[in-house]
Structures are given as structure tokens and as C-alpha cells.
Scaffold this motif. Structure first.
Motif, short mmCIF file in Angstrom:
data_model
loop_
_atom_site.label_atom_id
_atom_site.label_comp_id
_atom_site.label_asym_id
_atom_site.label_seq_id
_atom_site.Cartn_x
_atom_site.Cartn_y
_atom_site.Cartn_z
N PHE A 1 2.05 -16.17 12.78
CA PHE A 1 1.76 -14.88 13.43
C PHE A 1 0.47 -15.01 14.25
O PHE A 1 -0.36 -15.89 13.97
CB PHE A 1 1.58 -13.78 12.37
CG PHE A 1 2.87 -13.16 11.89
CD1 PHE A 1 4.06 -13.86 11.96
CD2 PHE A 1 2.90 -11.88 11.36
CE1 PHE A 1 5.25 -13.29 11.51
CE2 PHE A 1 4.08 -11.31 10.90
CZ PHE A 1 5.26 -12.01 10.97
N ARG A 2 0.31 -14.11 15.18
CA ARG A 2 -0.93 -14.06 15.96
C ARG A 2 -1.40 -12.61 15.99
O ARG A 2 -1.50 -11.99 17.06
CB ARG A 2 -0.69 -14.60 17.39
CG ARG A 2 -0.34 -16.07 17.44
CD ARG A 2 -1.56 -16.94 17.04
NE ARG A 2 -1.26 -18.37 16.99
CZ ARG A 2 -0.96 -19.05 15.87
NH1 ARG A 2 -0.88 -18.43 14.69
NH2 ARG A 2 -0.74 -20.35 15.92
N CYS A 3 -1.66 -12.04 14.82
CA CYS A 3 -2.01 -10.62 14.73
C CYS A 3 -3.29 -10.35 15.53
O CYS A 3 -4.29 -11.08 15.36
CB CYS A 3 -2.21 -10.22 13.28
SG CYS A 3 -0.73 -10.45 12.29
N ASN B 1 3.44 -12.79 4.88
CA ASN B 1 3.93 -11.83 5.88
C ASN B 1 5.46 -11.75 5.84
O ASN B 1 6.05 -10.97 6.58
CB ASN B 1 3.42 -12.19 7.29
CG ASN B 1 3.89 -13.56 7.78
OD1 ASN B 1 5.00 -13.99 7.49
ND2 ASN B 1 3.05 -14.24 8.56
N THR C 1 -7.57 -19.68 10.11
CA THR C 1 -6.52 -20.15 9.19
C THR C 1 -5.21 -20.43 9.94
O THR C 1 -4.23 -20.83 9.33
CB THR C 1 -6.19 -19.11 8.08
OG1 THR C 1 -5.68 -17.92 8.70
CG2 THR C 1 -7.39 -18.76 7.24
N TRP C 2 -5.17 -20.20 11.23
CA TRP C 2 -3.89 -20.33 11.94
C TRP C 2 -3.35 -21.76 11.98
O TRP C 2 -2.16 -21.99 11.94
CB TRP C 2 -4.02 -19.79 13.37
CG TRP C 2 -4.16 -18.29 13.43
CD1 TRP C 2 -4.16 -17.41 12.38
CD2 TRP C 2 -4.36 -17.49 14.61
NE1 TRP C 2 -4.32 -16.13 12.84
CE2 TRP C 2 -4.45 -16.15 14.19
CE3 TRP C 2 -4.47 -17.79 15.96
CZ2 TRP C 2 -4.63 -15.10 15.09
CZ3 TRP C 2 -4.65 -16.74 16.86
CH2 TRP C 2 -4.74 -15.41 16.43
N LYS D 1 3.47 -5.50 8.82
CA LYS D 1 2.49 -5.14 9.86
C LYS D 1 2.89 -3.88 10.62
O LYS D 1 2.04 -3.07 10.96
CB LYS D 1 2.31 -6.29 10.85
CG LYS D 1 2.16 -7.66 10.21
CD LYS D 1 0.95 -7.76 9.33
CE LYS D 1 0.82 -9.16 8.74
NZ LYS D 1 -0.14 -9.24 7.65
N PHE E 1 -5.37 -8.18 15.11
CA PHE E 1 -6.46 -7.70 14.25
C PHE E 1 -6.87 -8.74 13.21
O PHE E 1 -7.69 -8.44 12.34
CB PHE E 1 -6.02 -6.42 13.52
CG PHE E 1 -4.80 -6.62 12.65
CD1 PHE E 1 -4.94 -7.02 11.33
CD2 PHE E 1 -3.53 -6.42 13.15
CE1 PHE E 1 -3.82 -7.23 10.53
CE2 PHE E 1 -2.40 -6.62 12.36
CZ PHE E 1 -2.56 -7.03 11.05
N CYS E 2 -6.28 -9.94 13.27
CA CYS E 2 -6.49 -10.94 12.21
C CYS E 2 -7.98 -11.18 11.96
O CYS E 2 -8.74 -11.37 12.90
CB CYS E 2 -5.83 -12.26 12.60
SG CYS E 2 -5.96 -13.51 11.31
N CYS F 1 -0.61 -20.37 10.04
CA CYS F 1 0.10 -19.09 10.17
C CYS F 1 0.82 -19.08 11.50
O CYS F 1 0.28 -19.57 12.51
CB CYS F 1 -0.87 -17.90 10.09
SG CYS F 1 0.03 -16.33 10.05
N GLY G 1 -4.05 -17.03 5.99
CA GLY G 1 -2.97 -17.80 6.56
C GLY G 1 -1.61 -17.26 6.09
O GLY G 1 -1.50 -16.17 5.58
#
Ligand code: SF4
Length: 280
Positions: free
Chosen positions: A69-71, A144, A79-80, A167, A73-74, A67, A116
């Protein structure tokens, strides 16, 4: 190490809440790159059966690794990295779907690819989705939306439903929340709208970030303006992924956050309903 040496008999069965890292760390970088380029292999974090919440009916869900993104709240930061996933050949993934085909059809379900962010592996999807659709199995992509432009119109024709995780609408809020710009996802949303492609929107109520009325209203207005949104899932933030941040030794900004109250979640639901959208 070659990918073949790691290939399992079947995709790794388990829940996205299982902690999985380093499954392909020992594979040569050139092998990984060529697998991503050809779409011959998918990198799977996990694979579940019997899901009732990842698209219509009862579904088979593949959670892909990787992934961008680096949310903050992930709940699945493991899975990144693509190399945290286990490589599975596209043909093998298809065989697994075939095993479940009859029951998926009986239960009005199908295959959902989530993560992810699956579009990091868009070539794998370009091969798997049409083959699954040819089996008469319903297909759903949960994304996303950032790399939506990577999908051709032909690719989109093999995806029955897109579950788009938006998001935040306010650009600066989105950047702070995810580390990325939200324009590409919005462009993808508009492209899907122009095609009248079925879309479900997923919105996470994140305490201190997206739990304010202004942001909810903007999100509801954006979603309603598209005209192709069949349903909205309002998802309250939860702490089921906290242990993953701890295990990975990463700073977790939501460490002490509580899930949003029932009232706040109800408010979000009400804002979407107020603009005529179906909310679950
Ligand atoms: S897009 Fe999903 S998987 Fe990626 S960081 Fe955000 S919540 Fe996690």
C-alpha cells in the motif's frame, strides 16, 4: 552479501517510530527472494515489548518491513521496502518469544506481528505463528488484508486474532488513499467472518479523506454486517511520521494536515456504536 552476514543476535529493538532504511540493501536479490519463499527469515523494521495497544493484554510486537500500500497518511513509510528491514531467522525470533513467554501469559498478552504489511512475508508467518502458539502464547496479526488469501485455513488456525486495518469502503476513495483496490481486503474480512474468526477492525480518521459521515457510516455498516468483529479501534490521524517523509524525500500530501478534532473522532466512535459495535 549473504543474509547471515547481517543477522543480529536479536531482532532490532526499537519503536516503529524509529527511522530505519537500507538494512538489507547490500544483500543479493536472490538471497532476499529465497528467504521470502522459504520463510526461513523475517525482515524486521523493529521490535518492541510492553505494548498495551496492539492486541489484548501487554504484548511483544514485531514490526515487519515491506508494504504494497502507499497510504497518503502512512506514519511509517520507511517500512515500505522489505530491504529496509534487518533479517532475523525464524528460530531466533522464536527464542525471543520464549524468553518473554511467562510474562506475556501473566499479563494476558502475546505476540503481535505488524508492519508494514506482514503478509508480504506470509511464509515466515506460516512458520512463526504455529510455533508461538505451541508455546501457549496468544498470537495476533495486524494486516491491511490485501494478501489475506495467501493464508491457508491451517495458517489462520495459528492466529488467535486478526487486527484488520480497513482504510476506506468507497472503492475510488480507497484507491486514491492507498493506491490499491479494497476488494481483496473485503473478501478476506468475509472469509474471516464465515470462519467466525475473532477480528478487531482499525479505522483511521484521516482529515479530508475518511472524516466524513457517509464514509464512517459505510465502514460501520460493513463492520457490523460481518458478525465477528469484537472491537473497533478508531484512530485519529497524527503527524508523528512527517519527519520520515521528509527524510525519504517523498511528497507528503498530509504535510499541512491537522489531526482530526475531538468532535470528529467522537462522531466516528458514535457511528460504530450506533450499529452495536464495541469501540475503543
Ligand atoms: S498499510 Fe500501513 S504500512 Fe502500509 S502504507 Fe498503509 S499505513 Fe503504511
Amino acid at each position: 552479501m549473504k543474509l547471515e552476514a547481517l543477522a543480529p543476535e536479536a531482532p532490532p529493538v526499537g519503536s516503529p517510530f524509529d527511522f530505519r532504511v537500507g538494512k538489507s540493501d547490500k544483500v543479493d536479490e536472490t538471497e532476499i527472494q529465497s528467504a521470502l519463499k522459504s520463510g526461513d527469515w523475517g525482515f524486521f523494521h523493529s521490535f518492541t515489548t510492553g505494548s498495551a495497544v496492539d492486541g489484548p493484554g501487554i504484548r511483544l510486537v514485531a514490526w515487519l518491513a515491506g508494504c504494497q500500500f502507499r497510504c497518503v497518511f502512512c506514519h511509517n513509510p520507511d517500512t515500505w521496502k522489505v530491504t529496509n528491514g534487518l533479517p532475523v531467522r525464524v528460530e531466533r525470533a522464536l527464542e525471543v518469544v520464549k524468553q518473554y513467554r511467562n510474562s506475556l501469559r501473566q499479563m494476558k498478552g502475546g505476540l503481535t506481528i505488524s508492519g508494514g504489511e506482514p503478509l508480504l512475508q506470509y511464509r515466515f508467518l506460516s512458520r512463526l505463528f504455529p510455533a508461538v502458539k505451541n508455546l501457549g502464547v496468544h498470537t495476533t496479526l495486524e494486516t491491511n488484508g490485501y494478501f489475506g488469501e495467501r493464508l491457508t485455513d491451517e495458517d489462520l488456525a495459528s492466529i488467535d486474532l486478526v487486527m484488520l486495518g480497513l482504510k476506506a469502503i468507497e472503492p475510488e476513495l480507497h484507491r486514491r488513499l492507498t493506491g490499491m483496490d479494497n476488494k481483496p481486503a473485503h473478501e478476506f474480512a468475509r472469509r474471516l467472518a464465515a470462519r467466525k474468526h475473532p477480528v478487531w477492525i482499525r479505522f483511521v480518521v484521516v482529515p479530508g479523506w475518511t472524516d466524513n459521515i457517509e464514509e464512517m457510516d459505510r465502514m460501520a455498516e460493513f463492520a457490523a454486517g460481518l458478525g465477528n468483529v469484537e472491537r473497533v479501534d478508531v484512530l485519529p490521524f497524527h503527524q508523528m511520521g512527517r519527519f520520515k517523509w521528509e527524510k525519504l524525500g517523498m511528497e507528503y500530501k498530509m504535510q499541512n494536515a491537522q489531526p482530526p478534532s475531538r468532535e470528529i473522532v467522537d462522531q466516528a466512535v458514535a457511528r460504530f456504536r450506533a450499529v452495536g459495535l464495541d469501540v475503543v
